[in-house]
Design an enzyme around this catalytic site. Structure first.
Site, PDB file in Angstrom:
ATOM      1  N   ASP A 376       0.941  -1.090  -0.036  1.00  0.00           N
ATOM      2  CA  ASP A 376      -0.149  -0.189   0.157  1.00  0.00           C
ATOM      3  C   ASP A 376       0.932   1.211   0.094  1.00  0.00           C
ATOM      4  O   ASP A 376       1.823   1.419   1.002  1.00  0.00           O
ATOM      5  CB  ASP A 376      -0.808   0.000   1.469  1.00  0.00           C
ATOM      6  CG  ASP A 376      -1.939   0.990   1.228  1.00  0.00           C
ATOM      7  OD1 ASP A 376      -2.071   1.901   0.152  1.00  0.00           O
ATOM      8  OD2 ASP A 376      -2.823   0.871   2.014  1.00  0.00           O
ATOM      9  N   LEU A 377       0.620   1.920  -0.958  1.00  0.00           N
ATOM     10  CA  LEU A 377       1.478   3.278  -1.253  1.00  0.00           C
ATOM     11  C   LEU A 377       1.256   4.249   0.212  1.00  0.00           C
ATOM     12  O   LEU A 377      -0.159   4.575   0.413  1.00  0.00           O
ATOM     13  CB  LEU A 377       1.564   3.922  -2.316  1.00  0.00           C
ATOM     14  CG  LEU A 377       1.791   3.125  -3.652  1.00  0.00           C
ATOM     15  CD1 LEU A 377       1.579   4.132  -5.008  1.00  0.00           C
ATOM     16  CD2 LEU A 377       3.179   2.695  -3.628  1.00  0.00           C
ATOM     17  N   ASP A 419      -3.984   2.483  -5.449  1.00  0.00           N
ATOM     18  CA  ASP A 419      -2.413   2.357  -4.988  1.00  0.00           C
ATOM     19  C   ASP A 419      -2.254   1.169  -4.024  1.00  0.00           C
ATOM     20  O   ASP A 419      -1.394   1.309  -3.444  1.00  0.00           O
ATOM     21  CB  ASP A 419      -2.178   3.593  -4.242  1.00  0.00           C
ATOM     22  CG  ASP A 419      -2.865   4.012  -2.984  1.00  0.00           C
ATOM     23  OD1 ASP A 419      -3.886   2.764  -2.503  1.00  0.00           O
ATOM     24  OD2 ASP A 419      -2.541   4.605  -2.120  1.00  0.00           O
TER      25      ASP A 419
END
Length: 759
Positions: A376-377, A419
């Site tokens: 997960d960014l 993302d």
């Protein structure tokens, strides 16, 4: 003393005058922005730029509008190029090309010419209309098997209907692909009428057949009983690149070789197999024909059959070959699009879960282990919010490349949505997987993303879980990796964390495990309840448009009603939203059918769906079945989806909205307001209405910013053909202001608070 008072009074008066003039300048700039937006909207001049100086807030609104105008043409051109690519490829092919299920979805001109009609006239007709009656049962059974996901069958030979009495023989290759969010079949039919004629006549009179063989486009080679070539036609000469004088007396495998296009495995000698086994032999559907020097390769389909004399003895062999490079390229392209994310080129969630299922099966059968990583960014939203979705898309592409550089060739990298990414490290020890995850974190942390005059640094948090023989289901593995990723974020972001039992305890502390059990119980029983809130038109009685929104409540264990904001996060984390959405759809259609929800005129009832259904391959089929079963007219139902969810999965949302409109339903965007610039992306969708977020629909009498934003959104929406709904309206003054701003519909507690069905 009087002079002092006079001086003070004069000072106050000058201050008030200065404040009044500053406010007038601010309002003037707002009017300037509104006029510019109004002019662009009226002219649909999306290539123009809006110039605005002044306070930062106004400049940001101007920038958002400019990004909208800049992106419209680029997005539209990209969509048209993709559509033209498929249509041009299919239209240029001489073979019959169909996209279909039981009915035809697309046909090229070669297919339409069989019945003497235009391609558009075939759309919607049963596929069996193109097949002679004797082969229709076989065709239906083949379609059923393919749509059921059974392994792809070998090509089938059948007769198509044409202007002749006997029909045209064809060899049909079919493969299952994804089309507009649903499984469909791509079928390519190659005319083999000549081959059928050849096979029937060669054994009787080879000399007579040669006249025919020289005039056809397929390569034909005949050999003696030892596999030595004694004849090849002009088409075969061109395919293998050897003149017949040079080929005579040689075996086919001395002139060319056949390898599998995937792993370059040698496919052997098909002529030798046909003669030895006394039956037809082929090189399969992935054969490459390679010249001896390796410089020339063709994708071919080749069949070698024994030639039998009147006494049944084998007199030689006949080889029929066909160049399928163009056909195979189209099939591979369609297959790639069905399994890969269009933005990043990584595999998509559906393909990733299929590979994870395979890895889990291997782990159980062979007692081996793999590692699943959930990524997960960090700080991605800052890029999206400050620079827009084009910048966010470019960042996702760059991050995808960074991740691929850190993993092994045998590993799978996927974009799971938004993302979020996934890694499947095959046969990888946990300590090695931890090293790879740390390398990914470091590479992303050190990357600098440059957009225009800004530089951003982002990070990534990674959760790891081992895939072993004792692992649970795919959902359990993904939930465990997600929980480990959450712990990594809690520990400071930008790092990796290996799942442990303590992570489940952390999830319990967040309350999500509690909600998981309660939601599962509610889905099995009657734990949910529907509420409605009316949507009123600002122009009086109208014939269509949404008249009410369906809202969801959960019965808590103590009997109280729980609003969605308390349990939706847990439902999304554990992938329960598609099941909840199905419950809402079924219950709503039943309520409309039973008269519990009454809709005026031809207006509709709006159902809010989660973004997770965009990746649910079966959801649209579920909607079709529900509408058929309920007998509720599709025009009486509208669906809305959160703006962020739609923009995060824009390609899937476009297909989803298109199918809904094809069914006769309406589609809208909820909670619109992250930026006016997002209208550039939403314009690509088939949208009927959008709801302005409640953050902009209050204090309109005193808050000029809110008022101008609502006015701008309303004008731009009308330009691109959307209706506008203002939600969360609480005060009479705001209701009146929204009517003045020409908003189409209003929803909120001022109109009526949500109420249970029948209230």
């Amino acid at each position: 003393m009087s002079l002092l008072l006079a001086a003070v009074a004069a000072g106050l008066g000058l201050g008030c005058l200065w404040l009044w003039r500053s406010r007038e300048r601010y309002v003037a700039r707002l009017r300037q922005l509104n006029a510019a937006i109004h002019d662009a909207a009226e002219k649909a001049a999306f290539g123009e730029r809006i110039k605005l100086s002044g306070p930062v807030e106004l400049a940001e609104i101007g920038d958002s509008v400019n990004r909208l105008l800049d992106a419209l043409d680029a997005r539209e051109q990209d969509r048209r190029r993709q559509q033209r690519l498929f249509l041009d490829l299919a239209a240029s092919m001489p073979e019959v090309v169909l996209l279909h299920r039981e009915q035809v979805l697309f046909a090229n001109r070669a297919a339409a010419s069989l019945l003497g009609v235009e391609p558009e006239q075939l759309v919607g007709r049963p596929v069996t209309d193109l097949v002679r009656p004797a082969y229709r049962a076989l065709t239906r059974k083949r379609i059923e098997k393919l749509l059921a996901g059974e392994p792809q069958a070998e090509p089938v030979e059948l007769q198509l209907i044409n202007s002749g009495e006997r029909g045209a023989w064809a060899e049909v290759h079919s493969t299952l692909i994804e089309f507009r969010g649903q499984p469909a079949i791509l079928s390519i039919a190659r005319d083999i009428s000549y081959r059928k004629s050849i096979e029937a006549t060669l054994g009787r009179s080879k000399q007579q057949a040669q006249f025919t063989l020289e005039s056809i486009g397929e390569g034909v080679i005949t050999t003696d009983t030892q596999g030595r070539i004694d004849y090849l036609n002009a088409a075969a000469e061109q395919l293998i690149g050897v003149k017949r004088e040079q080929a005579a007396g040689k075996r086919l495998v001395e002139l060319v070789s056949f390898v599998d296009e995937a792993d370059r495995r040698d496919l052997g000698d098909p002529v030798g197999r046909a003669l030895a086994d006394r039956r037809r032999a082929s090189v399969g559907r992935r054969a490459l024909m390679v010249s001896p020097d390796g410089e020339r390769e063709l994708s071919v389909e080749l069949t070698a059959s024994p030639i039998k004399g009147p006494d049944g003895e084998v007199a030689g062999a006949v080889v029929i070959m066909h160049d399928v490079t163009e056909i195979r390229g189209l099939t591979q392209q369609m297959s790639y699009q069905a399994t890969h994310d269009a933005l990043t080129g990584l595999i998509n969630r559906r393909e990733f879960e299929r590979r994870l299922e395979d890895a889990l099966r291997v782990a159980r059968n062979e007692n081996s282990s793999h590692v699943l990583c959930y990524l997960d960014l960090d700080r991605f939203k800052a890029v999206n919010d400050s620079c827009g979705h084009l910048a966010g898309d470019n960042l996702l592409r760059e991050i995808s490349g960074l991740i691929r550089e850190q993993v092994r060739e045998s590993d799978s990298v996927a974009r799971l949505g938004g993302d979020e990414f996934g890694l499947l490290l095959v046969r990888c020890p946990l300590d090695k997987a931890r090293q790879i995850a740390d390398d990914v974190c470091k590479a992303v942390r050190e990357h600098r993303f440059v957009w225009q005059d800004k530089i951003f640094t982002v990070g990534v948090s990674i959760g790891l879980v081992e895939v072993a023989a004792e692992s649970g289901s795919i959902r359990d593995l993904l939930a465990a990796a997600d929980s480990a990723c959450y712990v990594a974020k809690q520990q400071g972001r930008g790092q990796a964390h290996v799942y442990s039992a303590r992570d489940e305890a952390a999830a319990r502390q967040r309350g999500e495990i509690h909600w998981l059990g309660q939601l599962q119980t509610a889905l099995k029983g009657d734990g949910f309840e529907l509420y409605t809130q009316p949507i009123v038109s600002t122009t009086g009685r109208i014939a269509d448009g949404p008249a009410a929104e369906i809202l969801l409540r959960l019965h808590d264990q103590d009997g109280s009603l729980v609003p969605p904001r308390r349990f939706l996060k847990a439902a999304e984390r554990y992938q329960l939203m598609p099941s909840i959405d199905r419950w809402v759809v079924r219950s709503t259609l039943a309520a409309i059918g039973q008269g519990q929800i009454r809709l005026p005129d031809e207006r509709s009832c709006s159902i809010n769906l989660s973004g997770q259904v965009l990746n649910d391959e079966e959801f649209l089929e579920f909607l079709v079945q529900c509408l058929d079963h309920s007998q509720v007219a599709p025009s009486r139902v509208a669906f809305e989806m959160n703006e962020a969810a739609v923009l995060g999965e824009l390609a899937q949302a476009r297909r989803f909205a298109g199918v809904l409109h094809g069914m006769g339903c309406q589609f809208g965007i909820d909670d619109f307001g992250s930026g006016i610039g997002s209208l550039a992306s939403l314009r690509q969708l088939s949208i009927d209405f959008l709801k302005i977020d409640g953050a902009y629909t209050h204090d309109l009498s005193s808050d000029n910013i809110n008022r101008q934003v609502v006015a701008a959104i309303s004008r731009l929406a009308r330009t691109v053909g959307f209706r506008v709904i203002a939600e969360q309206v609480e005060q009479e003054a705001d209701f009146d202001a929204l009517r003045e701003l020409e908003v189409d519909f209003i929803q909120g507690n001022y109109v009526r608070e949500p109420a249970p069905l029948g209230a």
